[in-house]
Design a protein around this motif. Structure first.
Motif, PDB file in Angstrom:
ATOM      1  N   UNK A  60      -9.186  -6.623   6.901  1.00 26.14           N
ATOM      2  CA  UNK A  60      -9.257  -7.362   5.636  1.00 26.14           C
ATOM      3  C   UNK A  60      -7.882  -7.886   5.240  1.00 26.14           C
ATOM      4  N   UNK A  61      -6.878  -7.052   5.398  1.00 28.68           N
ATOM      5  CA  UNK A  61      -5.516  -7.482   5.069  1.00 28.68           C
ATOM      6  C   UNK A  61      -5.087  -8.646   5.954  1.00 28.68           C
ATOM      7  N   UNK A  62      -5.361  -8.546   7.255  1.00 32.91           N
ATOM      8  CA  UNK A  62      -5.000  -9.614   8.188  1.00 32.91           C
ATOM      9  C   UNK A  62      -5.713 -10.914   7.843  1.00 32.91           C
ATOM     10  N   UNK A  63      -6.913 -10.813   7.273  1.00 32.30           N
ATOM     11  CA  UNK A  63      -7.693 -11.996   6.903  1.00 32.30           C
ATOM     12  C   UNK A  63      -7.295 -12.558   5.540  1.00 32.30           C
ATOM     13  N   UNK A  64      -6.300 -11.951   4.901  1.00 35.03           N
ATOM     14  CA  UNK A  64      -5.847 -12.439   3.603  1.00 35.03           C
ATOM     15  C   UNK A  64      -6.656 -11.919   2.436  1.00 35.03           C
ATOM     16  N   UNK A  65      -7.436 -10.850   2.660  1.00 30.16           N
ATOM     17  CA  UNK A  65      -8.264 -10.273   1.601  1.00 30.16           C
ATOM     18  C   UNK A  65      -7.598  -9.033   1.022  1.00 30.16           C
ATOM     19  N   UNK A  66      -8.181  -8.511  -0.056  1.00 28.52           N
ATOM     20  CA  UNK A  66      -7.633  -7.320  -0.696  1.00 28.52           C
ATOM     21  C   UNK A  66      -7.758  -6.116   0.238  1.00 28.52           C
ATOM     22  N   UNK A  67      -6.727  -5.278   0.257  1.00 29.57           N
ATOM     23  CA  UNK A  67      -6.724  -4.072   1.092  1.00 29.57           C
ATOM     24  C   UNK A  67      -5.833  -3.028   0.438  1.00 29.57           C
ATOM     25  N   UNK A  68      -5.993  -1.785   0.864  1.00 28.51           N
ATOM     26  CA  UNK A  68      -5.270  -0.666   0.262  1.00 28.51           C
ATOM     27  C   UNK A  68      -4.127  -0.173   1.134  1.00 28.51           C
ATOM     28  N   UNK A  69      -3.076   0.349   0.481  1.00 23.87           N
ATOM     29  CA  UNK A  69      -2.104   1.171   1.176  1.00 23.87           C
ATOM     30  C   UNK A  69      -2.832   2.420   1.660  1.00 23.87           C
ATOM     31  N   UNK A  70      -2.403   2.967   2.812  1.00 24.23           N
ATOM     32  CA  UNK A  70      -3.129   4.090   3.400  1.00 24.23           C
ATOM     33  C   UNK A  70      -2.183   5.237   3.732  1.00 24.23           C
ATOM     34  N   UNK A  71      -2.625   6.459   3.381  1.00 23.42           N
ATOM     35  CA  UNK A  71      -1.951   7.679   3.798  1.00 23.42           C
ATOM     36  C   UNK A  71      -2.823   8.348   4.854  1.00 23.42           C
ATOM     37  N   UNK A  72      -2.299   8.455   6.071  1.00 26.74           N
ATOM     38  CA  UNK A  72      -2.996   9.131   7.155  1.00 26.74           C
ATOM     39  C   UNK A  72      -2.387  10.527   7.275  1.00 26.74           C
ATOM     40  N   UNK A  73      -3.138  11.554   6.918  1.00 29.56           N
ATOM     41  CA  UNK A  73      -2.577  12.896   6.842  1.00 29.56           C
ATOM     42  C   UNK A  73      -3.418  13.877   7.664  1.00 29.56           C
ATOM     43  N   UNK A  74      -2.791  14.984   8.039  1.00 27.44           N
ATOM     44  CA  UNK A  74      -3.563  16.025   8.694  1.00 27.44           C
ATOM     45  C   UNK A  74      -2.914  16.572   9.951  1.00 27.44           C
ATOM     46  N   UNK A  75      -3.758  17.078  10.857  1.00 21.71           N
ATOM     47  CA  UNK A  75      -3.318  17.830  12.026  1.00 21.71           C
ATOM     48  C   UNK A  75      -2.359  17.031  12.905  1.00 21.71           C
TER      49      UNK A  75
END
Length: 278
Positions: A60-75
């Protein structure tokens, strides 16, 4: 145009020079990475649900649409940073030439205090869509750099740059050690407000994607897919036995452990994986 830093100007980046870049905090420059270290998206196993969510958000971000910041967390070793790099490679390969090119910029943890200034610099690069990411991000006692991250994610009066998205990987869901949060609770005049100040950092990420330890079946699927992809000639029983023994000696099962076994297997088979790894 450049950005001031301590009386010196940061040079204007040349984002046409490569697909991936490494931010060098000492000079404020973006160093092109002509051969980034990444694997095929199809080789990332055991995280199908979070993979699909992450890829969709990035698309979506690459297409110029709304997108979220992302936290990838865990093992540890379950493909958090690999997913970021592999997704970028996949979307770049299949990109619509009519859309702005998608670039990947890595910032090191020790330079996170410079993130607001880097955001300001990248805001000017409107001809590109930029994925900015920090690997293994966390904060310890007496570390105030998290305030810079909060400021960058909020964007201040200007708001977050529309052409920049921030991704971070961490072993901690709230980016802060538990004892740090408990200490704040026990010593502050208003404990709940003190903890809220720090926990609210992770709230700046619109998506939290959790990565958990993989099952034995997922681990074996990773090993098998690597062996098949790189053309390693080994029978299934031997591959299963050796890879499980490898995981047992390390006390862990993960994508990283699977890749380390494959490197050992390739070496014993007289093969090099460097030339064929994307």
């Amino acid at each position: 145009m450049a950005v001031e830093r301590g009386g010196r100007q940061w040079p204007k980046p040349d984002l046409a020079a490569a697909q991936c870049f490494l931010f060098e905090g000492e000079t404020g420059t973006l160093k092109p990475v002509p051969q980034p270290n990444r694997i095929d998206l199809g080789l990332i196993k055991g995280i199908d649900r979070v993979r699909d969510i992450f890829v969709e958000n990035t698309q979506r971000f690459a297409d110029g649409l709304a997108a979220n910041n992302v936290l990838l967390w865990g093992a540890r070793g379950m493909g958090k940073s690999s997913l970021i790099k592999a997704t970028h490679a996949t979307l770049t390969t299949s990109a619509d030439p009519a859309l702005p090119p998608l670039k990947l910029v890595e910032i090191h943890r020790e330079d996170i205090a410079l993130l607001p200034r880097l955001m300001a610099l990248l805001r000017l690069e409107t001809a590109y869509r930029i994925l900015l990411f920090c690997d293994d991000l966390s904060f310890d006692h007496d570390d105030t750099d998290y305030k810079s991250l909060k400021a960058a994610l909020d964007g201040g009066i200007e708001g977050r740059p529309e052409n920049v998205l921030f991704y971070a990987t961490s072993n901690r869901r709230h980016l802060l050690p538990r004892d740090m949060m408990e200490n704040e609770r026990s010593t502050a005049i208003n404990p709940s407000e003190a903890v809220e100040e720090k926990v609210s950092l992770s709230d700046r990420f619109g998506l939290w994607l959790g990565f958990h330890k993989c099952s034995q079946d997922d681990y074996l699927a990773m090993v098998t897919s690597y062996a098949r992809h790189y053309g390693l000639d080994v029978d299934a029983d031997t591959l299963r036995r050796e890879s499980l023994e490898w995981a047992t000696t390390r006390g862990d099962r993960s994508g990283r452990v699977a890749w380390q076994y494959i490197q050992d297997l390739a070496g014993r088979s007289g093969k090099s994986l460097t030339a064929v790894r994307n």
